[in-house]
Structure formats: C-alpha cells, structure tokens
Design an enzyme around this catalytic site. Structure first.
Site, PDB file in Angstrom:
ATOM      1  N   ASN A 171       0.482  -1.525   0.210  1.00  0.00           N
ATOM      2  CA  ASN A 171       0.214  -0.134   0.404  1.00  0.00           C
ATOM      3  C   ASN A 171       0.564   0.899  -0.316  1.00  0.00           C
ATOM      4  OD1 ASN A 171       0.788  -1.429   2.770  1.00  0.00           O
ATOM      5  ND2 ASN A 171      -0.668  -0.077   3.220  1.00  0.00           N
ATOM      6  N   GLN A 222      -5.136  -3.632  -2.700  1.00  0.00           N
ATOM      7  CA  GLN A 222      -4.423  -2.859  -3.069  1.00  0.00           C
ATOM      8  C   GLN A 222      -4.317  -3.511  -4.617  1.00  0.00           C
ATOM      9  OE1 GLN A 222      -3.868   0.254  -2.048  1.00  0.00           O
ATOM     10  NE2 GLN A 222      -4.569   0.362  -0.195  1.00  0.00           N
ATOM     11  N   SER A 243     -10.727  -5.179   0.221  1.00  0.00           N
ATOM     12  CA  SER A 243     -12.403  -4.476   0.483  1.00  0.00           C
ATOM     13  C   SER A 243     -13.123  -3.270  -0.720  1.00  0.00           C
ATOM     14  CB  SER A 243     -11.008  -3.650   1.135  1.00  0.00           C
ATOM     15  OG  SER A 243     -12.072  -2.863   2.516  1.00  0.00           O
ATOM     16  N   GLY A 244     -13.911  -3.282   0.295  1.00  0.00           N
ATOM     17  CA  GLY A 244     -14.159  -2.378  -0.897  1.00  0.00           C
ATOM     18  C   GLY A 244     -13.835  -0.673  -0.669  1.00  0.00           C
ATOM     19  N   HIS A 245     -13.712   0.146   0.429  1.00  0.00           N
ATOM     20  CA  HIS A 245     -13.841   1.137  -0.366  1.00  0.00           C
ATOM     21  C   HIS A 245     -12.582   1.347  -0.621  1.00  0.00           C
ATOM     22  CE1 HIS A 245     -10.503   2.284   3.391  1.00  0.00           C
ATOM     23  NE2 HIS A 245     -11.235   1.244   3.705  1.00  0.00           N
ATOM     24  N   THR A 274     -25.402 -10.012  11.211  1.00  0.00           N
ATOM     25  CA  THR A 274     -27.199  -9.012  10.289  1.00  0.00           C
ATOM     26  C   THR A 274     -26.590  -8.172   9.184  1.00  0.00           C
ATOM     27  OG1 THR A 274     -28.164  -8.541  11.677  1.00  0.00           O
ATOM     28  CG2 THR A 274     -29.178  -8.208   9.720  1.00  0.00           C
ATOM     29  N   CYS A 300      -3.250   4.717   8.068  1.00  0.00           N
ATOM     30  CA  CYS A 300      -2.563   3.480   9.574  1.00  0.00           C
ATOM     31  C   CYS A 300      -2.396   4.239  10.110  1.00  0.00           C
ATOM     32  CB  CYS A 300      -3.147   2.545   9.308  1.00  0.00           C
ATOM     33  SG  CYS A 300      -3.945   1.799   7.336  1.00  0.00           S
TER      34      CYS A 300
HETATM   35  N1  PLP Z   1      -4.376  -4.232   3.363  1.00  0.00           N
HETATM   36  C1  PLP Z   1      -3.710  -2.901   3.132  1.00  0.00           C
HETATM   37  C2  PLP Z   1      -2.829  -3.391   1.925  1.00  0.00           C
HETATM   38  C3  PLP Z   1      -4.160  -2.095   2.941  1.00  0.00           C
HETATM   39  O1  PLP Z   1      -3.512  -0.879   1.846  1.00  0.00           O
HETATM   40  C4  PLP Z   1      -5.028  -1.345   3.640  1.00  0.00           C
HETATM   41  C5  PLP Z   1      -6.477  -0.454   4.028  1.00  0.00           C
HETATM   42  O2  PLP Z   1      -5.385   0.592   4.186  1.00  0.00           O
HETATM   43  C6  PLP Z   1      -5.659  -3.016   4.469  1.00  0.00           C
HETATM   44  C7  PLP Z   1      -5.331  -3.805   4.574  1.00  0.00           C
HETATM   45  C8  PLP Z   1      -7.502  -2.602   5.903  1.00  0.00           C
HETATM   46  O3  PLP Z   1      -8.405  -2.459   4.678  1.00  0.00           O
HETATM   47  P1  PLP Z   1     -10.104  -1.947   5.791  1.00  0.00           P
HETATM   48  O4  PLP Z   1      -9.446  -0.601   5.943  1.00  0.00           O
HETATM   49  O5  PLP Z   1     -10.629  -2.373   4.818  1.00  0.00           O
HETATM   50  O6  PLP Z   1      -9.337  -2.152   6.759  1.00  0.00           O
END
Ligand code: PLP
Length: 377
Positions: free
Chosen positions: A151, A179, A199-201, A236, A324
């Site tokens: 990432n 990613q 992940s969706g977002h 749910t 993060c």
């Molecule tokens: N793994 C990677 C490589 C990511 O870049 C991210 C989020 O930045 C995640 C896991 C975690 O994703 P989520 O925000 O859906 O928990």
C-alpha cells in the site's frame, strides 16, 4: 473543500455514483433483513446472492467460498487467526516486514500466545527473497502470509510463486489483495491461496464492507460467531454495503484493466514531469514492478509532513505513508524495512484513481514544485 485534487486513493476512494445508486433503495424502502423468511427479506437475500456471484467471478472462485465481512482488516485477522489455531502442532508463521498493520498487529498478538513468527526482510527496492522464504519453512509452519501489493510503495509481490511454495510444503497461504484488486489479475486458483482478502472502499464502494475468500475444504474458524455467511461470519448483513461492493466489482470486470492502463500512463507522465521540474527527487519501491496508480516520492531535505500540509492548503490531498500510520509521526515501517535514508528523503505517497485527470495532475505538479521550492528556501 469543494474543488480539491484527491491523490490519496490507496487510503480510500470516492464512491462511484453507479455504486451509490445501487445502494440507495436498500437504505430507504428495501430495508429488510436478509435472514427473514418473508419475501421482503428474501428479495434482499437474492440481491446478496447476486453480489456474491459477482465477487466469486472476479476472483475465479465459487460463490460458496466468498464471505462478506466489515473490512479487510477483519478479513486479514480472521484468516490469520483461523490458520494459526487450525492445527495444535503447527505454531510457526511466515510473513513479511512490509505487511499492513492489520496483519502485523495480529502477528504480534500471536507471538504473545506462544507462536513463532518469521518476518521476511526486503531489499532496498522493497522486494522479498523467495530463497529466504523457502529456507524459513519448517515442519511446524502453519501459514505463509504475504500481501499481493504494498500500500505504500506499490510493489507487486511474487504471490504465484509463493502459492506454489506453500502448496509444495503443505502450508496454508493467506494473501492480502486489498491494493491489487482492479489493478492486477487476482485469480485464487492460479494463486493457490487458502484465503484472500480485499475491501470495498479501495475500489469505489463505501467503507464498512470487505471480502474474505476461503478455499473450499480449508478448516475455517470464525472470528465473529453466528448463523450468517454459512456460519463463517455472524452479524446481520450490511446489505447496502454488500450490494455496493457487488456493483463496484461489476464495474471493474466491465472495465477489464482499461482504466488501470490509463492510470499508469498518467502516473508515469506525472513522475516524468516531477523529475524535470524538481531537483533531487527519489522514487521509492520497485519502479518496474509497481501498482499502476502508486508513486512514493521524496525530495532531499524536505519534511514530508510540512509538504503534505502545505499541499493541503493549496487544495491537494496526498499522504505521508499508509493512512493507518499517518496519525502517529512514526516513520513508515515499509521504508524502514527498505533501509531508506529517511532523515534526508522523507516520503509522500501519491495514489491515483480512475477519477484522476490529466488537468489535475498538471496542477498538482505545479503546486508540488512551488511547495518544495518554498520549503527548501
Ligand atoms: N491491507 C492493505 C494492504 C491495505 O492497504 C489496507 C488499508 O489501507 C488494509 C489491508 C485494511 O483495509 P480496511 O480499511 O478495509 O480494513
């Protein structure tokens, strides 16, 4: 902010308007619970089934192998803990130093429970050594956990080879594909993955929905207990989120990596312009083997946080590493692992999406060069 340039798509992406349209009825009139036995609930369940098929088709998996979760952090945690506790005799795990926090923090937790974790190192370009991986495997190894793409620096890892190594040694393989989705082909059969997350977002769906692929036959222990998702993830269902994710996946499949190629051209021309306009810049990661949208750059002597905040005042949003980490002023664990000269070359991460335009990139490069000059003065 109205007219800003958003270049932090590895942190999160804007929802596609077609995805929002898909969700809205399920937040308004179609609010049924998918587990209800009357038609109002069953209709919702049918839509979830369609979304599950779409996700399965994207990954070349079976619909029954797809588990919807709340996010990829949950998917990673569930996959790793399940693999770790699947076999009492196997208490060794192999991962890398450059995984996402959701993986590394789960590993720390397991170390406290008596597991041994081997963290593979990376070279200065952020690449891992498959020989080191092979040498690390023991008869007690339960799991190999390696991300498909990083990432922060965008490196794409040799996950197909890793899947083969895991299979040959009868070890489970978890792959964090967050990613990579939409930018690199993700085919769980070719990968030999036991579990895989996304992940969706990160693909223009909303926050709050994730996917965990669990290969048929893998002994999976849930993290959240309950009857939903075939007893593999209670709670749910986030109906609107799941349908949104299904739509985002459908859009990706229709696109067939066309957008990713355009984004790559835009990213490459951006880097070229930056090289021409600004002296003493370095680009981190494996320049020849990166995600199409990611550029991790540093300008000699420029404080990355100051640069990020100055760019914000000019309407440009980038990050100084993974979202993060960025609240703490800690240096990026990924670049520390690469042995980067972070005293003199602090990274900013620029990540594009299919909504990024040439005009935006031109404006960004102008503003970036103004800011770097100002900070160097
Ligand atoms: N793994 C990677 C490589 C990511 O870049 C991210 C989020 O930045 C995640 C896991 C975690 O994703 P989520 O925000 O859906 O928990």
């Amino acid at each position: 902010m109205v007219d800003f340039i958003y270049l932090d798509n590895n942190a999160t992406t804007k929802c596609d308007s077609r995805v929002v349209e898909e969700m809205l009825p399920f937040l308004k009139e179609n609010f049924g619970n998918a587990s209800s036995l009357y038609a109002f609930g069953k209709d919702v369940k049918k839509k979830i089934t369609k979304a599950r098929k779409l996700v399965a088709s994207l990954l070349n998996a079976e619909p029954s192998e797809i588990v919807f979760t709340s996010c990829a952090s949950e998917s990673n945690t569930a996959a790793i803990l399940s693999a770790a506790f699947a076999c009492k005799e196997k208490k060794h795990i192999i991962t890398t130093k450059v995984e996402h926090a959701s993986v590394l923090e789960t590993m720390k937790f397991l170390e406290k429970q008596g597991f041994e974790v081997t963290y593979l190192s990376v070279d200065k370009n952020g690449n891992i050594d498959l020989e080191e991986l092979k040498k690390s495997i023991k008869k007690e190894t339960a799991l190999i956990c390696v991300m498909m793409a990083n990432n922060e620096i965008g490196n794409v890892y040799p996950v197909h080879e890793i899947g083969q190594i895991a299979k040959a040694n009868d070890v489970l393989f978890h792959c964090d594909a967050v990613q990579a989705i939409g930018k690199v082909e993700v085919d769980v059969k070719k990968l030999n993955a036991s579990t895989l997350s996304f992940s969706g977002h990160k693909i223009h769906a909303p926050k709050g929905v994730g996917v965990l692929y669990v290969k048929k036959g893998v002994d999976f222990k849930p993290l959240v207990f309950g009857h939903q998702e075939s007893e593999r993830r209670g709670g749910t269902e986030n109906v609107a989120g799941i349908l949104a994710l299904g739509k985002a996946v459908e859009i990706l499949m229709e696109d067939g990596f066309e957008s990713s190629k355009k984004i790559e051209d835009l990213r490459n021309s951006m880097e070229q312009k930056i090289r021409e306009k600004i002296e003493n810049v370095v680009f981190y990661g494996d320049i020849k083997n990166r995600l199409s949208n990611t550029s991790c750059m540093a300008f000699a002597g420029v404080d990355a946080h100051e640069l990020m905040f100055m760019l914000e005042t000019k309407g440009v949003l980038v990050s100084t590493g993974s979202a993060c980490n960025s609240e703490s002023a800690k240096p990026s664990h990924v670049l520390v692992a690469c042995g980067a000269d972070l005293k003199n070359y602090q990274p900013i991460r620029v990540s594009l999406s299919r909504f990024s335009t040439e005009a935006e990139i031109e404006r960004f490069v102008d503003k970036l060069s103004e800011c770097v000059l100002k900070l160097r003065r």
